[in-house]
Enzyme design. Structure first.
Site: not given
Ligand code: G6P
Length: 584
Positions: A2, A579
């Site tokens: 996050c 990512k």
């Protein structure tokens, strides 16, 4: 996985945090939330969906506060719902917690909390209530955070906004957190690009660090070790490097940055490479460890090392544990990672504690960059597109140079690099870009595509297929062209497309394999430096010798990009991906 950004200072925090959280969306983007100080209370706004939409929904731009924390989520514990979005409050509305990581013992901890009202189904909420519980009897939020930190298992970094004090409290374990020291306040964030516009003076936190962030002052203490020094570093990139630079997507910007980065590399002093080569030559084995795209760079590197007589083994992070009984004391490990935060690799580090470790890493200050003995910094600037492009190419180029250094041919490799950089001017020309677009036109409605190649070209095919899956959502399967006849050829019909990489010593054999496939109706898109009869569509690369893979990879990245663009997809934020994968 996050993104968190907080600010405490004398300026209005909201515009900084609105802008900053958009910069962290690459870390997760299924829901957004924020908490900020307003008079004597904490205001929380959150919803599922993309950051921009939620920010507009609540007209956050019009609000003001000097202290707050924003969060963008990639769901791990608890599905994607408004209640599960962070920050999450305690029962009293006194504290709000934004969290990045996983609390492994959260159910036990939840069971130990009596009389608390849980509103979400997340591990994060346990933090809020535990802090609340530990503040009972007059303990400060700092004392409570310390106590809670000792109770939780797993990798968890979090930021706490407490209504009744003027600070933010942050703690790091696993997921990254970095302080940004600006003129009128202090940032705490998952990554530097989120605030680099306001300051490039940063302090990377270590595992166990707790930071108390005031408006002008901060205090860092480590709850695990007393020996850690916290230096202020200067970020090696600017705000300009962290924006789209006029491109429609970060992915395209980052693809197009590659020629410039390779040119810059040509001018570096290669000091690290010269240090690494002798270590590899005397090692019993050289393991190249990576995940996802970085693993593909590892595979290319291992292939090159083997060519030079080095016993090189490419390993995916999560598999390293399976080698524990064969690792020798003088085996050397090369860790390849864009983010330096991939949990699959970090978790395996204890197995190779005593071994020499070299890192080929992009993100400065990241966990892996600190765990290695020698660091080769990729220095590509921030890579924001979820699908990795420039970090892959630069890692594989560094590995090529290191391999050459082990064979005493670094000078030749540098000359080849320079030559490739000259030929690069002919790669991304309008005629080639037009063919890539017309190929994308042909394949964008397909459900499945094969990617074929042999030897080095096969490894590029594997990476090319991954790009196609990640951004264009097409089932893309890379198969060694020599293996294709051993089974997969049964799948070929006149509806089948294959993207083939052809170059180097096995060109003749590859073309024979492609003829066999074509004879069964398959259409072939050839990525090669010369045309061949077998190609239905020919995308021209430039001859680059040992660096052929660079030319091929750039074309493959563009093909995936153009295919996704044709499909109208959200290229920089592919569904279900993040990512930096900080979970196992
Ligand atoms: C994730 C990303 C991939 C990336 C991989 C390894 O799966 O979606 O694009 O290649 O992690 O990341 P790293 O930062 O270690 O290179």
């Amino acid at each position: 996985m996050c993104g968190i950004i907080g600010y405490n200072g004398t300026d209005d925090a909201i515009p900084y945090l609105v802008e900053g959280i958009k910069n962290l969306e690459y870390r997760g983007y299924d829901s957004f939330g924020c908490a900020f100080d307003k008079g004597n209370s904490i205001v929380i706004k959150k919803d599922i969906g993309r950051v921009e939409d939620v920010i507009n929904k609540y007209k956050l731009q019009n609000l003001h506060s000097n202290r707050g924390v924003f969060h963008t989520r990639w769901a791990t514990t608890g599905s994607v719902t408004v209640e599960n979005a962070h920050p999450i409050m305690d029962c009293t509305g006194r504290i709000a917690v934004a969290h990045n990581g996983i609390i492994e013992n959260w159910t036990e901890l939840k069971d130990s909390l009596h009389g608390h009202k849980f509103v979400s189904n997340t591990d994060t909420e346990v933090l809020s209530h535990l802090i609340e519980e530990n503040m009972k009897g007059g303990n400060t939020v700092v004392d409570a955070v310390k106590t809670v930190f000792k109770k939780i298992k797993g990798s968890s970094s979090f930021v706490v906004l407490n209504r009744d004090s003027n600070e933010l409290v942050a703690i790091k374990k696993g997921s990254p957190l970095v302080l940004g020291l600006a003129k009128n306040g202090i940032f705490i964030s998952s990554d530097v690009p989120s605030f680099v516009k306001h300051t490039n003076r940063v302090i990377y936190l270590f595992d166990g660090d707790m930071a108390i962030i005031g408006k002008k002052h901060y205090k860092i203490s480590n709850l695990i070790s007393k020996k850690i020094k916290h230096n202020v570093s200067i970020a090696n990139f600017s705000a300009k490097d962290a924006d789209k630079g006029g491109y429609e997507h970060f992915m395209l910007k980052e693809i197009m940055e590659q020629p410039g980065l390779l040119k810059k590399l040509e001018m570096s002093d290669f000091g690290e490479i010269l240090k690494i080569a002798p270590l590899l030559k005397t090692a019993s084995g050289v393991y190249l460890v990576g995940a996802g795209t970085s693993f593909h760079a590892a595979r290319l590197g291992a292939r090159m090392f083997r060519e030079n007589g080095i016993n090189a083994i490419p390993v995916q992070g999560q598999d390293l544990i399976t080698y524990k009984n064969v690792i020798l004391p003088n085996d050397v490990f090369i860790i390849i990672s864009q983010s330096g935060e991939t949990a699959d690799i970090i978790t395996a580090l204890p197995i190779i504690k005593a071994n020499r470790k070299i890192g080929i890493i992009n993100v400065e200050g990241s966990t892996l960059s600190r765990a290695v003995d020698i660091l080769v910094s990729l220095n590509t600037g921030p890579e924001k597109s979820v699908a990795s492009t420039k970090a892959f190419t630069l890692s594989a180029v560094y590995l090529t140079l290191i391999a050459a250094a082990t064979a005493g041919t670094l000078e030749n490799a540098i000359s080849d690099l320079k030559l490739m950089n000259i030929n690069m001017y002919n790669l991304l020309v309008p005629s080639v870009l037009a063919v890539i677009r017309s190929a994308a036109e042909k394949i964008n409605r397909l459900d499945s595509i094969f990617f074929l190649g042999r030897d080095y070209n096969y490894i590029v095919a594997v990476e090319a297929a991954l790009k196609m899956k990640e951004v264009a959502y097409i089932h893309a399967e890379a198969i060694d062209a020599a293996t294709f006849k051993h089974g997969p050829i049964a799948l070929v019909s006149d509806k089948t497309y294959a993207i083939a990489f052809v170059s180097g010593a096995i060109e003749k054999e590859t073309l024979n394999n492609l003829q066999e496939v074509k004879a069964r109706g398959c259409k072939i898109i050839g990525i090669a430096n010369k045309p061949q009869d077998v190609f239905d569509i020919f995308i021209r690369t430039q001859d680059a010798g040992r660096f052929d893979f660079v030319m091929q990879a750039i074309i493959a990245q563009l093909l995936a990009y153009e295919t996704a663009r044709k499909k109208g997809l959200d290229i920089d934020h592919p569904k279900n991906l993040a990512k930096s994968v900080t979970t196992l």
